[in-house]
Design a protein around this motif. Structure first.
Motif, PDB file in Angstrom:
ATOM      1  N   MET A 106      -9.951  -0.308  -4.148  1.00  0.00           N
ATOM      2  CA  MET A 106      -9.515  -1.168  -3.038  1.00  0.00           C
ATOM      3  C   MET A 106     -10.609  -1.241  -1.975  1.00  0.00           C
ATOM      4  SD  MET A 106      -5.540   0.061  -2.663  1.00  0.00           S
ATOM      5  CE  MET A 106      -5.112  -1.340  -1.641  1.00  0.00           C
ATOM      6  N   PRO A 107     -11.741  -1.865  -2.277  1.00  0.00           N
ATOM      7  CA  PRO A 107     -12.869  -1.883  -1.330  1.00  0.00           C
ATOM      8  C   PRO A 107     -12.540  -2.553  -0.006  1.00  0.00           C
ATOM      9  CG  PRO A 107     -13.238  -3.390  -3.170  1.00  0.00           C
ATOM     10  CD  PRO A 107     -12.055  -2.565  -3.539  1.00  0.00           C
ATOM     11  N   LEU A 108     -11.739  -3.644  -0.024  1.00  0.00           N
ATOM     12  CA  LEU A 108     -11.427  -4.341   1.219  1.00  0.00           C
ATOM     13  C   LEU A 108     -10.611  -3.448   2.149  1.00  0.00           C
ATOM     14  CD1 LEU A 108     -11.267  -6.870   3.048  1.00  0.00           C
ATOM     15  CD2 LEU A 108      -9.170  -7.469   1.828  1.00  0.00           C
ATOM     16  N   TYR A 109      -9.530  -2.888   1.602  1.00  0.00           N
ATOM     17  CA  TYR A 109      -8.675  -2.050   2.436  1.00  0.00           C
ATOM     18  C   TYR A 109      -9.402  -0.778   2.875  1.00  0.00           C
ATOM     19  CZ  TYR A 109      -4.485  -4.864   1.768  1.00  0.00           C
ATOM     20  OH  TYR A 109      -3.565  -5.871   1.808  1.00  0.00           O
ATOM     21  N   THR A 110     -10.241  -0.247   2.003  1.00  0.00           N
ATOM     22  CA  THR A 110     -10.991   0.954   2.376  1.00  0.00           C
ATOM     23  C   THR A 110     -11.951   0.656   3.527  1.00  0.00           C
ATOM     24  OG1 THR A 110     -10.873   1.773   0.107  1.00  0.00           O
ATOM     25  CG2 THR A 110     -12.523   2.759   1.538  1.00  0.00           C
ATOM     26  N   LYS A 111     -12.601  -0.487   3.472  1.00  0.00           N
ATOM     27  CA  LYS A 111     -13.526  -0.868   4.544  1.00  0.00           C
ATOM     28  C   LYS A 111     -12.793  -0.973   5.870  1.00  0.00           C
ATOM     29  CE  LYS A 111     -16.854  -4.462   5.846  1.00  0.00           C
ATOM     30  NZ  LYS A 111     -17.473  -5.750   5.449  1.00  0.00           N
ATOM     31  N   ARG A 112     -11.605  -1.614   5.831  1.00  0.00           N
ATOM     32  CA  ARG A 112     -10.819  -1.736   7.057  1.00  0.00           C
ATOM     33  C   ARG A 112     -10.352  -0.367   7.535  1.00  0.00           C
ATOM     34  NH1 ARG A 112      -6.372  -6.333   6.097  1.00  0.00           N
ATOM     35  NH2 ARG A 112      -5.818  -5.609   8.190  1.00  0.00           N
ATOM     36  N   LEU A 113      -9.962   0.477   6.588  1.00  0.00           N
ATOM     37  CA  LEU A 113      -9.498   1.813   6.935  1.00  0.00           C
ATOM     38  C   LEU A 113     -10.589   2.618   7.622  1.00  0.00           C
ATOM     39  CD1 LEU A 113      -7.878   4.517   6.642  1.00  0.00           C
ATOM     40  CD2 LEU A 113      -8.880   4.684   4.363  1.00  0.00           C
ATOM     41  N   LEU A 114     -11.793   2.626   7.017  1.00  0.00           N
ATOM     42  CA  LEU A 114     -12.884   3.433   7.571  1.00  0.00           C
ATOM     43  C   LEU A 114     -13.324   2.947   8.943  1.00  0.00           C
ATOM     44  CD1 LEU A 114     -15.020   4.029   4.348  1.00  0.00           C
ATOM     45  CD2 LEU A 114     -13.400   5.576   5.446  1.00  0.00           C
ATOM     46  N   GLY A 116     -11.142   2.253  11.092  1.00  0.00           N
ATOM     47  CA  GLY A 116     -10.066   2.725  11.972  1.00  0.00           C
ATOM     48  C   GLY A 116      -8.922   1.753  12.153  1.00  0.00           C
ATOM     49  N   GLU A 117      -8.858   0.712  11.315  1.00  0.00           N
ATOM     50  CA  GLU A 117      -7.785  -0.281  11.451  1.00  0.00           C
ATOM     51  C   GLU A 117      -6.499   0.197  10.794  1.00  0.00           C
ATOM     52  OE1 GLU A 117      -8.493  -4.412  10.507  1.00  0.00           O
ATOM     53  OE2 GLU A 117     -10.663  -4.084  10.625  1.00  0.00           O
ATOM     54  N   GLU A 118      -5.388  -0.228  11.372  1.00  0.00           N
ATOM     55  CA  GLU A 118      -4.078  -0.075  10.741  1.00  0.00           C
ATOM     56  C   GLU A 118      -3.800  -1.375  10.001  1.00  0.00           C
ATOM     57  OE1 GLU A 118       0.088  -0.951  12.726  1.00  0.00           O
ATOM     58  OE2 GLU A 118      -0.747   0.933  13.462  1.00  0.00           O
ATOM     59  N   PHE A 119      -3.157  -1.316   8.847  1.00  0.00           N
ATOM     60  CA  PHE A 119      -2.831  -2.565   8.164  1.00  0.00           C
ATOM     61  C   PHE A 119      -1.488  -2.438   7.450  1.00  0.00           C
ATOM     62  CE2 PHE A 119      -5.834  -0.162   5.583  1.00  0.00           C
ATOM     63  CZ  PHE A 119      -5.180  -0.032   4.362  1.00  0.00           C
ATOM     64  N   SER A 120      -0.796  -3.571   7.354  1.00  0.00           N
ATOM     65  CA  SER A 120       0.529  -3.576   6.737  1.00  0.00           C
ATOM     66  C   SER A 120       0.846  -4.972   6.215  1.00  0.00           C
ATOM     67  CB  SER A 120       1.589  -3.149   7.747  1.00  0.00           C
ATOM     68  OG  SER A 120       1.677  -4.097   8.803  1.00  0.00           O
ATOM     69  N   HIS A 121       1.807  -5.020   5.302  1.00  0.00           N
ATOM     70  CA  HIS A 121       2.376  -6.304   4.895  1.00  0.00           C
ATOM     71  C   HIS A 121       3.831  -6.077   4.499  1.00  0.00           C
ATOM     72  CE1 HIS A 121       0.886  -4.752   0.914  1.00  0.00           C
ATOM     73  NE2 HIS A 121       2.061  -5.210   0.514  1.00  0.00           N
ATOM     74  N   SER A 122       4.660  -7.072   4.823  1.00  0.00           N
ATOM     75  CA  SER A 122       6.071  -7.012   4.452  1.00  0.00           C
ATOM     76  C   SER A 122       6.325  -7.689   3.118  1.00  0.00           C
ATOM     77  CB  SER A 122       6.929  -7.678   5.540  1.00  0.00           C
ATOM     78  OG  SER A 122       6.794  -6.986   6.762  1.00  0.00           O
ATOM     79  N   SER A 123       5.350  -8.464   2.660  1.00  0.00           N
ATOM     80  CA  SER A 123       5.467  -9.167   1.396  1.00  0.00           C
ATOM     81  C   SER A 123       4.066  -9.328   0.811  1.00  0.00           C
ATOM     82  CB  SER A 123       6.103 -10.549   1.602  1.00  0.00           C
ATOM     83  OG  SER A 123       5.929 -11.370   0.474  1.00  0.00           O
ATOM     84  N   ILE A 124       3.963  -9.337  -0.510  1.00  0.00           N
ATOM     85  CA  ILE A 124       2.670  -9.533  -1.160  1.00  0.00           C
ATOM     86  C   ILE A 124       2.059 -10.870  -0.764  1.00  0.00           C
ATOM     87  CG2 ILE A 124       1.596  -9.905  -3.431  1.00  0.00           C
ATOM     88  CD1 ILE A 124       3.296  -7.671  -4.517  1.00  0.00           C
ATOM     89  N   ARG A 125       2.935 -11.827  -0.410  1.00  0.00           N
ATOM     90  CA  ARG A 125       2.442 -13.144   0.007  1.00  0.00           C
ATOM     91  C   ARG A 125       1.611 -13.064   1.276  1.00  0.00           C
ATOM     92  NH1 ARG A 125       7.719 -13.816  -1.420  1.00  0.00           N
ATOM     93  NH2 ARG A 125       8.373 -13.789   0.768  1.00  0.00           N
ATOM     94  N   GLU A 126       1.769 -12.000   2.050  1.00  0.00           N
ATOM     95  CA  GLU A 126       1.037 -11.857   3.302  1.00  0.00           C
ATOM     96  C   GLU A 126      -0.379 -11.298   3.102  1.00  0.00           C
ATOM     97  OE1 GLU A 126       3.335  -9.439   5.905  1.00  0.00           O
ATOM     98  OE2 GLU A 126       5.109 -10.727   5.826  1.00  0.00           O
ATOM     99  N   ILE A 127      -0.678 -10.839   1.888  1.00  0.00           N
ATOM    100  CA  ILE A 127      -2.015 -10.292   1.635  1.00  0.00           C
ATOM    101  C   ILE A 127      -3.036 -11.430   1.731  1.00  0.00           C
ATOM    102  CG2 ILE A 127      -3.502  -9.163  -0.068  1.00  0.00           C
ATOM    103  CD1 ILE A 127      -1.008  -7.824  -1.205  1.00  0.00           C
ATOM    104  N   PRO A 128      -4.087 -11.274   2.530  1.00  0.00           N
ATOM    105  CA  PRO A 128      -5.071 -12.352   2.690  1.00  0.00           C
ATOM    106  C   PRO A 128      -5.828 -12.610   1.392  1.00  0.00           C
ATOM    107  CG  PRO A 128      -5.845 -10.333   3.738  1.00  0.00           C
ATOM    108  CD  PRO A 128      -4.422 -10.086   3.339  1.00  0.00           C
ATOM    109  N   PRO A 129      -6.379 -13.807   1.242  1.00  0.00           N
ATOM    110  CA  PRO A 129      -7.101 -14.145  -0.005  1.00  0.00           C
ATOM    111  C   PRO A 129      -8.187 -13.138  -0.363  1.00  0.00           C
ATOM    112  CG  PRO A 129      -6.797 -16.096   1.359  1.00  0.00           C
ATOM    113  CD  PRO A 129      -6.346 -14.935   2.191  1.00  0.00           C
TER     114      PRO A 129
END
Length: 384
Positions: A106-114, A116-129
């Motif tokens: 998960m390189p995208l989410y890992t980059k955001r994590l490192l 210091g960002e918080e991230f969430s989604h309530s539906s898979i449809r909310e995941i950005p392209p």
């Protein structure tokens, strides 16, 4: 649809909305109580039990919020990889393998994590392209709803805590989101305390080893003498054998005696080296069942020559039978040797009067052994 049926439908929708709101409030209240209990539990928990506590509380959070899975991933300081270290999933749900490399999958989410960002989604449809690649990489492990917070220690990101559902979608109301952020802070503090305890333990081991090296330095003359004695005897017997073999009719009986003495002296030297190697052993504390009389016998062999060099009397008084005790042999030896060397120093300055050190082991109450080191030195002045 008649006006009356429309009115009934609106009424059912309003009732449903009130029910959802009430359910959300009850969930929030239960979760607030859980977070308070979590904080208190991790503060009280010994550092050695923090990992077990964290896993248990991940389970409690999943059950309280009606989730399917929760996990913690930590950054390995050696290779900077982000791997799963703790997790809990409901029975039958897909589990994330421990040490699963999130950074590779998960390189995208890992980059955001490192960052210091918080991230969430309530539906898979909310995941950005740009996150579709991450979704494809982990396949069925991708939760339908997810909430994740970075774990920070001293402002530095050290990991990530995630919560999610796999079979249904759910929202993350602001009140729940705030509590989940607090949970991440509590877990961060607990992990930091555990890591600090590990570092402190390593430091204690290093200091203990340095202390043993220092102790052996004080006994250098004694140990040199203890090793030189059997080595010199071996050399002498080897020279005797060489002379005997040069004779026209070698005395085989005398040669046999000399060889036996060489074997005996070799055993003495090997035993001395074995004791030293054990004393210098590094590593974690290893508790085992100990025969105190044997421990004191080993100590006596290590310090006996030093006592002779200092021209003082060393007496060993083991009042048997002694019960078997549980402890770390090397640490017990080091503690006793330090006390004995202090006693040697105390009596070495005495010019007139007895120069005596006595080591004693006895039972004063059932199940306990008392080990004493006494000396005939001047002692500590009352004003000190």
């Amino acid at each position: 649809m008649t006006p009356r049926s429309v009115s009934k439908t609106k009424g059912r929708i309003a009732a449903s909305g009130r029910h959802k709101l009430q359910t959300s409030r009850e969930e929030s209240l239960r979760f607030e109580e859980l977070v308070a209990d979590l904080s208190a539990a991790l503060v009280r928990a010994p550092a050695s039990q923090i990992d077990q506590e964290i896993t248990g509380w991940l389970q409690q959070i999943v059950l309280t919020l009606n989730l399917d899975r929760s996990f913690i991933a930590q950054i390995d300081p050696r290779d900077r990889k982000l791997g799963v270290t703790h997790q809990w999933s409901r029975p039958g749900m897909l589990k994330i393998p421990l040490q699963f490399d999130l950074q590779a999958k998960m390189p995208l989410y890992t980059k955001r994590l490192l960052s210091g960002e918080e991230f969430s989604h309530s539906s898979i449809r909310e995941i950005p392209p740009e996150g579709l690649g991450d979704r494809a990489n982990i396949g069925p492990l991708m939760p339908k709803s997810h909430f994740g917070c970075p774990l920070k220690v001293g402002g530095k990101v050290v990991g990530y805590v995630g919560f999610g559902t796999l079979v249904r979608e759910r929202s993350w109301p602001p009140r729940i989101a705030r509590r989940l952020r607090l949970v991440s802070e509590i877990f961060s503090n607990a992990i930091a305390r555990k890591e600090a305890s590990i570092e402190a333990s390593k430091l204690r081991e290093e200091l203990t080893h340095v202390s043993r090296v220092s102790t052996m330095g004080e006994l250098a003359a004694s140990l040199t003498h203890e090793l030189n004695q059997p080595l010199t005897a071996i050399l002498n017997n080897a020279e005797v054998i060489q002379d005997l073999l040069e004779a026209e009719s070698p005395d085989l009986a005398e040669i046999k005696t000399a060889v036996a003495e060489i074997v005996e002296d070799d055993t003495r030297a090997s035993e001395t080296i074995r004791r030293l190697r054990g004393f210098f052993r590094r590593g974690e504390i290893e508790k085992s069942r100990l025969d105190v009389a044997k421990v004191i016998a080993d100590i006596s062999r290590i310090v006996q020559t030093d006592a002779r060099i200092r021209n003082l009397s060393l007496t060993i008084d083991v009042i048997e039978p002694l019960p078997v005790v549980l402890g770390d042999r090397v640490q017990l030896q080091q503690a006793m040797i330090n006390l004995i060397l202090n006693a040697f120093e105390a009596v070495s300055g005495i010019e007139r009067g007895p120069r005596e050190v006595k080591v004693q082991a006895l039972v004063e109450e059932p199940g306990w052994v008392r080990m004493l080191v006494r000396d005939s030195g001047r002692g500590i002045a009352p004003d000190l």
